[in-house]
Design an enzyme around this catalytic site. Structure first.
Site, PDB file in Angstrom:
ATOM      1  N   CYS A 166     -10.720  56.263 -10.495  1.00 35.77           N
ATOM      2  CA  CYS A 166      -9.509  55.659 -11.033  1.00 35.77           C
ATOM      3  C   CYS A 166      -9.235  54.399 -10.213  1.00 35.77           C
ATOM      4  CB  CYS A 166      -8.332  56.636 -10.979  1.00 35.77           C
ATOM      5  SG  CYS A 166      -7.864  57.140  -9.305  1.00 35.77           S
ATOM      6  N   LYS A 167      -8.142  53.744 -10.496  1.00 35.28           N
ATOM      7  CA  LYS A 167      -7.855  52.467  -9.828  1.00 35.28           C
ATOM      8  C   LYS A 167      -7.813  52.609  -8.305  1.00 35.28           C
ATOM      9  CE  LYS A 167      -4.617  48.612  -9.945  1.00 35.28           C
ATOM     10  NZ  LYS A 167      -3.385  48.104 -10.532  1.00 35.28           N
TER      11      LYS A 167
END
Length: 197
Positions: A166-167
């Site tokens: 994810c980010k």
């Protein structure tokens, strides 16, 4: 740059990594060069020592947090749809080559073809399921976590290398990895479904 990738004896296996653009096909290809310690390099099969190894990269995207909910409510999911549709096409094209190779390997080794055919048919069904999931998610504005779980499962079945991030590469990544590990335990190591519920 240099890396500290180590083998069993804690010696550095990869001494240098280089990246260059290659215009041989469409100018978008990259050539990744791994410089290995000679003792490790000489253990590789000769065919790998003397040529490039092509890698097919695909990416599936599915936002799962509140920011994705906001984007969906505003109709801002087109890029995600484009990424997933392009990736499923690439995966389908790759699978055509993989299937032909897999079946030819089975014939060459003289193995009974039924297990191989059954395995390939199972993969075809899994890929069709992934195609349906991507198609159903396209333009719907709904989160479809199955895009991630099914693409991961398919790539794992064809012995592909895959990763999840994810980010921030923390909480959501950790949850995804835990889910995948649980699915592997259930599918391949007889973990009871009730334990994972």
């Amino acid at each position: 740059g240099y890396t500290k990738s180590t083998g069993q004896d804690n010696k550095c296996l990869i001494t240098h990594i280089g990246v260059a653009r290659c215009g041989a096909t469409n100018g978008r290809d990259l050539v990744l060069t791994l410089c290995l310690e000679p003792t490790f390099f000489h253990k590789l099969p000769p065919v790998i020592q003397s040529r490039h190894i092509p890698v097919r990269a695909v990416m599936f995207s599915q936002g799962i947090n509140e920011m994705q909910s906001i984007a969906n409510s505003m109709g801002s999911y087109g890029i995600q749809d484009d990424i997933n549709n392009q990736s499923i096409r690439h995966l389908e094209n790759y699978f055509t080559t993989y299937k032909a190779w897999h079946l030819s390997q089975s014939k060459r080794s003289g193995q009974d073809g039924m297990p191989t055919v059954s395995f390939v048919e199972g993969l075809e069904e899994r890929l069709k399921r992934l195609r349906r999931i991507v198609t159903d998610a396209t333009g719907s504005g709904k989160k479809s976590i199955e895009v991630l779980t099914e693409s991961a499962a398919f790539v794992r079945e064809i012995n592909g290398c895959r990763f999840t991030s994810c980010k921030s590469a923390k909480d959501r990544t950790g949850m995804s990895v835990t889910l995948e590990q649980t699915r592997i335990l259930t599918d391949h190591h007889s973990l009871d479904d009730e334990v994972t519920a």
